[in-house]
Design an enzyme around this catalytic site. Structure first.
Site, PDB file in Angstrom:
ATOM      1  N   GLY A  16       7.601   4.260 -20.975  1.00 45.61           N
ATOM      2  CA  GLY A  16       7.589   4.625 -22.385  1.00 45.61           C
ATOM      3  C   GLY A  16       7.392   6.125 -22.463  1.00 45.61           C
ATOM      4  N   ARG A  61      -3.845  10.181 -30.837  1.00 48.62           N
ATOM      5  CA  ARG A  61      -4.268  10.211 -29.428  1.00 48.62           C
ATOM      6  C   ARG A  61      -5.565  11.000 -29.199  1.00 48.62           C
ATOM      7  NH1 ARG A  61      -1.771  11.778 -25.446  1.00 48.62           N
ATOM      8  NH2 ARG A  61      -2.152   9.941 -24.163  1.00 48.62           N
ATOM      9  N   CYS A 113     -10.547  12.960 -44.570  1.00 50.17           N
ATOM     10  CA  CYS A 113     -11.943  12.973 -44.962  1.00 50.17           C
ATOM     11  C   CYS A 113     -12.758  12.206 -43.917  1.00 50.17           C
ATOM     12  CB  CYS A 113     -12.062  12.350 -46.343  1.00 50.17           C
ATOM     13  SG  CYS A 113     -13.662  12.636 -47.046  1.00 50.17           S
ATOM     14  N   GLU A 114     -12.771  12.746 -42.715  1.00 53.69           N
ATOM     15  CA  GLU A 114     -13.522  12.119 -41.622  1.00 53.69           C
ATOM     16  C   GLU A 114     -13.731  13.166 -40.532  1.00 53.69           C
ATOM     17  OE1 GLU A 114     -12.555   8.092 -40.729  1.00 53.69           O
ATOM     18  OE2 GLU A 114     -13.288   8.251 -38.673  1.00 53.69           O
ATOM     19  N   TYR A 139       3.692   7.744 -28.364  1.00 50.92           N
ATOM     20  CA  TYR A 139       2.464   7.267 -29.011  1.00 50.92           C
ATOM     21  C   TYR A 139       1.985   8.271 -30.063  1.00 50.92           C
ATOM     22  CZ  TYR A 139       2.978   4.360 -24.941  1.00 50.92           C
ATOM     23  OH  TYR A 139       3.509   3.520 -23.998  1.00 50.92           O
ATOM     24  N   TYR A 181      -8.471   8.760 -27.649  1.00 54.00           N
ATOM     25  CA  TYR A 181      -8.706   8.874 -26.196  1.00 54.00           C
ATOM     26  C   TYR A 181      -9.256  10.232 -25.782  1.00 54.00           C
ATOM     27  CZ  TYR A 181      -4.820   5.587 -26.894  1.00 54.00           C
ATOM     28  OH  TYR A 181      -4.004   4.610 -27.368  1.00 54.00           O
TER      29      TYR A 181
HETATM   30  N1  LLP Z   1       5.075  -1.763 -20.083  1.00 53.37           N
HETATM   31  C1  LLP Z   1       4.002  -2.396 -20.609  1.00 53.37           C
HETATM   32  C2  LLP Z   1       3.860  -3.821 -20.396  1.00 53.37           C
HETATM   33  C3  LLP Z   1       3.040  -1.687 -21.355  1.00 53.37           C
HETATM   34  O1  LLP Z   1       1.975  -2.320 -21.839  1.00 53.37           O
HETATM   35  C4  LLP Z   1       3.222  -0.302 -21.569  1.00 53.37           C
HETATM   36  C5  LLP Z   1       2.257   0.466 -22.369  1.00 53.37           C
HETATM   37  C6  LLP Z   1       4.355   0.314 -21.010  1.00 53.37           C
HETATM   38  C7  LLP Z   1       5.257  -0.440 -20.262  1.00 53.37           C
HETATM   39  C8  LLP Z   1       4.645   1.763 -21.166  1.00 53.37           C
HETATM   40  O2  LLP Z   1       3.651   2.537 -20.633  1.00 53.37           O
HETATM   41  P1  LLP Z   1       3.911   4.101 -20.438  1.00 53.37           P
HETATM   42  O3  LLP Z   1       5.071   4.268 -19.513  1.00 53.37           O
HETATM   43  O4  LLP Z   1       4.205   4.656 -21.778  1.00 53.37           O
HETATM   44  O5  LLP Z   1       2.641   4.630 -19.902  1.00 53.37           O
HETATM   45  N2  LLP Z   1      -1.326   4.528 -26.847  1.00 53.37           N
HETATM   46  C9  LLP Z   1      -1.615   4.908 -25.466  1.00 53.37           C
HETATM   47  C10 LLP Z   1      -0.710   4.191 -24.492  1.00 53.37           C
HETATM   48  C11 LLP Z   1      -0.754   2.690 -24.613  1.00 53.37           C
HETATM   49  C12 LLP Z   1       0.231   2.037 -23.677  1.00 53.37           C
HETATM   50  C13 LLP Z   1       0.384   0.597 -23.923  1.00 53.37           C
HETATM   51  N3  LLP Z   1       1.293  -0.044 -23.017  1.00 53.37           N
HETATM   52  C14 LLP Z   1      -1.497   6.430 -25.326  1.00 53.37           C
HETATM   53  O6  LLP Z   1      -1.258   7.102 -26.330  1.00 53.37           O
HETATM   54  O7  LLP Z   1      -1.684   6.968 -24.242  1.00 53.37           O
END
Ligand code: LLP
Length: 427
Positions: free
Chosen positions: A274, A311, A345-346, A381, A315
């Site tokens: 992703g 983010r 407002c936070e 994200y 995190y």
């Molecule tokens: N495949 C599965 C089954 C997943 O759960 C995820 C991400 C991906 C692929 C893709 O992961 P990536 O290649 O993007 O690392 N909101 C968080 C990230 C949450 C990811 C959830 N699952 C952030 O902003 O870092």
């Protein structure tokens, strides 16, 4: 491999994809997300050794981005009925070999189960209940199994998707039971998938190969494909190293080859990124609307907040930031340490914070109200985790391609904000 991005904004501080950010801000307003198509295509190309790249659209699911990656032979992952719908709207077929869309989740809500069954979408099951529910509705459906290997890792504990504190995947020791369930329902298990976390590192990612190989051997000869999952890290800080993709591919290819030897038939190798495809392509363009001092701290307050980019508050994530000069090229100016916050407002509405909510500072040049502040590496994200908190409309999204800027999602209107709300008529 190089340690920094080659985006034009990193080099110029004023232009993205050859277009002047100040002109784009005038045209589209702020806050606004910009996506550089060329960066996404470069990332896709870098993964060409894998048989299939399957985009985890949760990172950035605008239809224009899905359409772009689809036209470059990238398959898609969907984690909800809404994401299946998006993929279909962007032109992905429901069925094919390899499956154009895979539904990967730990539950079927009723809508997603209906959609998977009715459209024949491939399901990557992350719980024994999913196997039973799909099997009862549609015996014969092909499935893959998402296995939790008992360990995981992420850039934050919140993005670690393996081990016993994680809700994700089928626990590795339950695989035999799940195979029996699949067999009982006549479901074919055509592959095995593991994703141990997001924003992890090479060392942890490479541990997955052995675990996946063991699981695939346990499933046996019905395995036609394996998926390395996503999780590839991207550089957010100038000193962050890019992952060694050639080395990573080598490990996975060797795993695949051993499985092919065992099974006596070809096994295809998928990767499911992703962040890797879109993070560096995205910029959140904001305008500085107030500058004030609070004791020893100077705050630049911009018109985007954690409603636009969550983010940092979620995190303590680090995003590069640049102040764009009012006119002309980037100047080499002395910097000062400032806190960058948004309009909400936070107190947590701070882009320069560490995990736990501790306010940090960033070295930025002196600025005036009205100048643009661009937050980089925001394409994964970012927009997708937006909210309407404080009744702030969603920002616009703009795709930059071949020297053109395309508005691919209009900023929400105030009417959009209250759409569907009803004041009950008094009795
Ligand atoms: N495949 C599965 C089954 C997943 O759960 C995820 C991400 C991906 C692929 C893709 O992961 P990536 O290649 O993007 O690392 N909101 C968080 C990230 C949450 C990811 C959830 N699952 C952030 O902003 O870092």
């Amino acid at each position: 491999m190089s340690s920094t991005t080659t985006d034009s904004f990193v080099e110029t501080g004023t232009h993205v994809a050859g277009l002047d950010v100040r002109e784009l801000a005038k045209q589209f307003g702020t806050p606004c997300y910009l996506y550089d198509a060329a960066t996404i295509l470069r990332r896709i190309e870098e993964l060409a050794a894998f048989d299939h790249v399957r985009y985890a659209q949760k990172a950035c699911s605008n239809l224009a981005i899905l359409d772009l990656v689809r036209r470059h032979k990238v398959l898609v992952d969907a984690v909800s009925a809404g994401e299946i719908y998006r993929a279909r709207q962007a032109g992905y077929s429901a069925q094919g070999d390899p499956p154009p869309i895979v539904y990967t989740a730990d539950i079927f809500d009723r809508e997603s189960l209906d959609m998977v069954v009715e459209e024949g979408i491939h399901a990557n099951c992350g719980s024994p209940d999913m196997i039973d529910q799909l099997g009862e509705r549609h015996p014969g459906h092909a499935i893959t199994l998402r296995i939790n290997p008992g360990f995981g890792h992420g850039h934050s504990q919140k993005t670690n998707t393996g081990g016993e504190q994680s809700k994700h995947g089928i626990w590795h020791e339950d695989l035999a039971d799940c195979l029996q369930r699949a067999d009982h329902h006549g479901l074919q298990v055509t592959g095995v998938h593991m994703h141990i976390g997001s924003g992890t590192d090479f060392k942890h990612l490479s541990q997955v190969c052995g675990a996946l190989e063991a699981a695939a051997l346990q499933v046996g000869r019905s395995v036609m494909s394996i998926s390395a999952g996503g999780g590839l890290p991207t550089p957010y800080r100038a000193e962050d190293q890019r992952v060694d993709l050639a080395e990573y591919y080598k490990l996975w290819d060797a795993t695949r080859c051993r499985l092919q030897d065992q099974f006596g038939h070809p096994v295809s190798l998928e990767i499911e990124p992703g962040r890797y495809l879109t993070a560096e392509a995205g910029y959140l363009v904001t305008e500085i609307r107030a500058i004030k001092r609070m004791g020893g701290n100077t705050f630049y307050l911009v018109d985007a907040g954690f409603n636009n980019l969550a983010r940092p508050i979620l995190y303590g994530a680090y995003h590069p930031m640049t102040v764009v000069p009012v006119a002309g090229p980037r100047r080499d100016e002395p910097t000062r340490e400032v806190v960058v916050g948004g309009p909400l407002c936070e107190s947590g509405d701070i882009f320069t914070q560490e995990e736990g909510g501790f306010v940090a500072t960033r070295a930025l040049p002196p600025a005036q109200v009205g100048q643009l502040l661009v937050i980089g590496c925001a394409g994964a994200y970012g927009y997708v985790m937006s909210s309407n908190y404080n009744s702030k409309p969603f920002a616009s999204e703009v795709l930059l391609q071949d020297g053109q800027a395309h508005l691919v999602r209009a900023r929400q209107t105030f009417a959009d904000l209250t759409q569907g709300e009803v004041i009950p008529s008094s009795a």
